[in-house]
Write a protein that holds these residues in place. Sequence first.
Motif, PDB file in Angstrom:
ATOM      1  N   PRO A   2       0.986  -1.309   0.125  1.00 21.22           N
ATOM      2  CA  PRO A   2       0.032   0.031   0.031  1.00 21.22           C
ATOM      3  C   PRO A   2       1.025   1.251  -0.045  1.00 21.22           C
ATOM      4  CG  PRO A   2      -0.847  -1.532   1.389  1.00 21.22           C
ATOM      5  CD  PRO A   2       0.608  -2.156   0.998  1.00 21.22           C
ATOM      6  N   LEU A   3       0.697   2.091  -0.959  1.00 26.49           N
ATOM      7  CA  LEU A   3       1.584   3.040  -1.191  1.00 26.49           C
ATOM      8  C   LEU A   3       0.982   4.557  -1.641  1.00 26.49           C
ATOM      9  CD1 LEU A   3       4.647   3.523  -1.824  1.00 26.49           C
ATOM     10  CD2 LEU A   3       4.204   3.078  -4.263  1.00 26.49           C
ATOM     11  N   ALA A   4       1.568   5.566  -1.179  1.00 28.16           N
ATOM     12  CA  ALA A   4       1.057   6.840  -1.445  1.00 28.16           C
ATOM     13  C   ALA A   4       2.700   7.665  -1.797  1.00 28.16           C
ATOM     14  CB  ALA A   4       0.676   7.698  -0.414  1.00 28.16           C
ATOM     15  N   ILE A   5       2.764   8.069  -3.232  1.00 22.47           N
ATOM     16  CA  ILE A   5       3.594   8.770  -3.679  1.00 22.47           C
ATOM     17  C   ILE A   5       3.664  10.335  -3.650  1.00 22.47           C
ATOM     18  CG2 ILE A   5       5.054   8.969  -5.805  1.00 22.47           C
ATOM     19  CD1 ILE A   5       4.340   6.019  -6.821  1.00 22.47           C
ATOM     20  N   ILE A   6       4.505  10.954  -3.206  1.00 15.79           N
ATOM     21  CA  ILE A   6       4.590  12.512  -3.021  1.00 15.79           C
ATOM     22  C   ILE A   6       5.435  13.027  -4.130  1.00 15.79           C
ATOM     23  CG2 ILE A   6       4.714  14.513  -1.553  1.00 15.79           C
ATOM     24  CD1 ILE A   6       4.579  11.012   0.164  1.00 15.79           C
ATOM     25  N   MET A   7       4.756  14.008  -4.801  1.00 12.16           N
ATOM     26  CA  MET A   7       5.626  14.512  -5.919  1.00 12.16           C
ATOM     27  C   MET A   7       5.676  16.136  -5.459  1.00 12.16           C
ATOM     28  SD  MET A   7       6.380  12.387  -7.992  1.00 12.16           S
ATOM     29  CE  MET A   7       7.441  13.145  -9.118  1.00 12.16           C
ATOM     30  N   GLY A   8       6.956  16.855  -5.576  1.00  3.22           N
ATOM     31  CA  GLY A   8       6.824  18.287  -5.395  1.00  3.22           C
ATOM     32  C   GLY A   8       6.546  19.338  -6.398  1.00  3.22           C
ATOM     33  N   SER A   9       6.693  20.485  -6.004  1.00  2.00           N
ATOM     34  CA  SER A   9       6.033  21.831  -6.870  1.00  2.00           C
ATOM     35  C   SER A   9       7.224  21.585  -7.942  1.00  2.00           C
ATOM     36  CB  SER A   9       6.140  23.107  -6.376  1.00  2.00           C
ATOM     37  OG  SER A   9       7.103  23.316  -5.673  1.00  2.00           O
ATOM     38  N   GLU A  10       7.057  22.422  -9.123  1.00  4.10           N
ATOM     39  CA  GLU A  10       7.816  22.520 -10.203  1.00  4.10           C
ATOM     40  C   GLU A  10       9.130  23.221  -9.800  1.00  4.10           C
ATOM     41  OE1 GLU A  10       3.745  22.583 -11.967  1.00  4.10           O
ATOM     42  OE2 GLU A  10       4.840  23.244 -10.174  1.00  4.10           O
ATOM     43  N   ASP A  11       9.336  24.270  -8.936  1.00  2.00           N
ATOM     44  CA  ASP A  11      10.492  24.782  -8.713  1.00  2.00           C
ATOM     45  C   ASP A  11      11.082  24.556  -7.346  1.00  2.00           C
ATOM     46  OD1 ASP A  11       8.418  25.837  -7.254  1.00  2.00           O
ATOM     47  OD2 ASP A  11       8.774  28.006  -7.487  1.00  2.00           O
ATOM     48  N   SER A  33       5.966  16.169 -14.401  1.00  9.91           N
ATOM     49  CA  SER A  33       5.134  15.083 -14.831  1.00  9.91           C
ATOM     50  C   SER A  33       5.891  13.876 -15.567  1.00  9.91           C
ATOM     51  CB  SER A  33       4.084  15.692 -15.807  1.00  9.91           C
ATOM     52  OG  SER A  33       4.881  15.981 -17.061  1.00  9.91           O
ATOM     53  N   VAL A  34       7.098  14.127 -16.112  1.00 11.21           N
ATOM     54  CA  VAL A  34       7.936  13.081 -16.611  1.00 11.21           C
ATOM     55  C   VAL A  34       8.306  12.189 -15.371  1.00 11.21           C
ATOM     56  CG1 VAL A  34      10.003  12.453 -17.827  1.00 11.21           C
ATOM     57  CG2 VAL A  34       8.407  14.310 -18.630  1.00 11.21           C
ATOM     58  N   ALA A  35       8.715  12.778 -14.234  1.00 14.10           N
ATOM     59  CA  ALA A  35       9.325  12.328 -13.193  1.00 14.10           C
ATOM     60  C   ALA A  35       8.308  11.444 -12.470  1.00 14.10           C
ATOM     61  CB  ALA A  35       9.937  13.424 -12.125  1.00 14.10           C
ATOM     62  N   CYS A  36       6.856  12.035 -12.479  1.00 16.51           N
ATOM     63  CA  CYS A  36       5.951  11.283 -11.657  1.00 16.51           C
ATOM     64  C   CYS A  36       5.626   9.975 -12.594  1.00 16.51           C
ATOM     65  CB  CYS A  36       4.739  12.140 -12.016  1.00 16.51           C
ATOM     66  SG  CYS A  36       3.328  11.456 -11.043  1.00 16.51           S
ATOM     67  N   GLY A  37       5.621   9.940 -13.791  1.00 19.68           N
ATOM     68  CA  GLY A  37       5.478   8.994 -14.928  1.00 19.68           C
ATOM     69  C   GLY A  37       6.553   8.021 -14.635  1.00 19.68           C
ATOM     70  N   ALA A  38       7.803   8.335 -14.210  1.00 20.43           N
ATOM     71  CA  ALA A  38       8.747   7.193 -13.872  1.00 20.43           C
ATOM     72  C   ALA A  38       8.520   6.727 -12.691  1.00 20.43           C
ATOM     73  CB  ALA A  38      10.171   7.813 -13.874  1.00 20.43           C
ATOM     74  N   PHE A  39       8.002   7.178 -11.504  1.00 25.06           N
ATOM     75  CA  PHE A  39       7.790   6.607 -10.326  1.00 25.06           C
ATOM     76  C   PHE A  39       6.524   5.697 -10.272  1.00 25.06           C
ATOM     77  CE2 PHE A  39      10.570   9.522  -8.387  1.00 25.06           C
ATOM     78  CZ  PHE A  39      10.645   9.191  -6.992  1.00 25.06           C
ATOM     79  N   LEU A  40       5.353   6.388 -11.231  1.00 18.86           N
ATOM     80  CA  LEU A  40       4.206   5.248 -11.241  1.00 18.86           C
ATOM     81  C   LEU A  40       4.519   4.173 -12.208  1.00 18.86           C
ATOM     82  CD1 LEU A  40       1.471   8.116 -11.889  1.00 18.86           C
ATOM     83  CD2 LEU A  40       2.059   6.885  -9.924  1.00 18.86           C
ATOM     84  N   TYR A  41       5.393   4.189 -13.234  1.00 19.62           N
ATOM     85  CA  TYR A  41       5.735   3.087 -13.880  1.00 19.62           C
ATOM     86  C   TYR A  41       6.452   2.143 -13.363  1.00 19.62           C
ATOM     87  CZ  TYR A  41       2.530   3.564 -17.684  1.00 19.62           C
ATOM     88  OH  TYR A  41       1.306   3.643 -18.501  1.00 19.62           O
ATOM     89  N   GLU A  42       7.340   2.558 -12.304  1.00 12.60           N
ATOM     90  CA  GLU A  42       8.222   1.486 -11.598  1.00 12.60           C
ATOM     91  C   GLU A  42       7.269   0.938 -10.666  1.00 12.60           C
ATOM     92  OE1 GLU A  42      11.156  -0.701  -9.802  1.00 12.60           O
ATOM     93  OE2 GLU A  42      10.904   0.249 -11.752  1.00 12.60           O
ATOM     94  N   THR A  43       6.511   1.500 -10.106  1.00 16.58           N
ATOM     95  CA  THR A  43       5.186   0.826  -9.070  1.00 16.58           C
ATOM     96  C   THR A  43       4.567  -0.181 -10.158  1.00 16.58           C
ATOM     97  OG1 THR A  43       4.871   2.990  -8.222  1.00 16.58           O
ATOM     98  CG2 THR A  43       3.286   1.281  -7.725  1.00 16.58           C
ATOM     99  N   VAL A  44       4.047   0.019 -11.400  1.00 18.10           N
ATOM    100  CA  VAL A  44       3.432  -1.071 -12.296  1.00 18.10           C
ATOM    101  C   VAL A  44       4.421  -1.995 -12.436  1.00 18.10           C
ATOM    102  CG1 VAL A  44       2.602  -1.384 -14.560  1.00 18.10           C
ATOM    103  CG2 VAL A  44       2.039   0.622 -13.505  1.00 18.10           C
ATOM    104  N   ARG A  45       5.612  -1.967 -12.785  1.00 21.52           N
ATOM    105  CA  ARG A  45       6.546  -2.874 -13.142  1.00 21.52           C
ATOM    106  C   ARG A  45       6.670  -3.942 -11.798  1.00 21.52           C
ATOM    107  NH1 ARG A  45      11.369  -4.774 -12.404  1.00 21.52           N
ATOM    108  NH2 ARG A  45      11.781  -3.092 -10.795  1.00 21.52           N
TER     109      ARG A  45
END
Length: 244
Positions: A191-200, A229-241
């Motif tokens: 069970p997981l919650a990924i936290i992504m930060g603001s652009e700057d 959004s690219v970094a977020c995609g990498a985190f989410l697809y590592e989760t899928v993998r």
Amino acid sequence: MEKEHQIFGIRAIIEAIQAGKEIDKVFVQKEAQGELMRDLMKVLKRNSINFSYVPVEKLNRLTPNNHQGAVATIAPVSFHDLETLVEQVLESGKTPLFLVLDQISDARNFGAIIRTAECTGVDGIIVQKQGSAPVNGDTVKTSAGAVFNVPICKVEHIKDAIFHFQGSGIKTVAATEKTDDTIYDINFNEPLAIIMGSEDRGVNPSVLKIVDNKAKLPMFGSISSLNVSVACGAFLYETVRQRR
């Protein structure tokens, strides 16, 4: 901004808030004065509605009508209650996957993240009421309609959401360069919650102090960061993998 998703005029905005309309953000003219404007500010603060001060030129661009110094955007979606959503996901029997966005302010980045979240089976996206990107026409368009398929929760403070996840047995992992662990060192198969930060600024330091894990993406170029959004995609697809 789509015209059907906006309200202009101070009294109209106050009435919409009092009628329970899902106001996403209010743009207020800098240095605007007057009793009615003071009433609006009180209502915004009392209801924890996201607002920002802007020059009058921005308001003039948003609407050709007499805006009186304030334009509000109405969210095209309804927001969910975090506690109820977490309970529903836990009861469903699947391994929860949530995404927490710590003050991502660009509507197109937000839309792109929602689109990837929908494709990777995210159960809900959590944003803070103040300082987050509005859910507007740009968000809907960039998300390719995914904004209607992924539950979005608005919370007073990101830290409250993190404490709630931890209390519900959901591990919290923040995306940050301030760690030695990469995404390949972390177990995302729980069970997981990924936290992504603001652009700057990235994830807020006070949030980094309370998360369970921190993880970064390996970087080999001379530029030190990816678009969020690219970094977020990498985190989410590592989760899928890991979960396949």
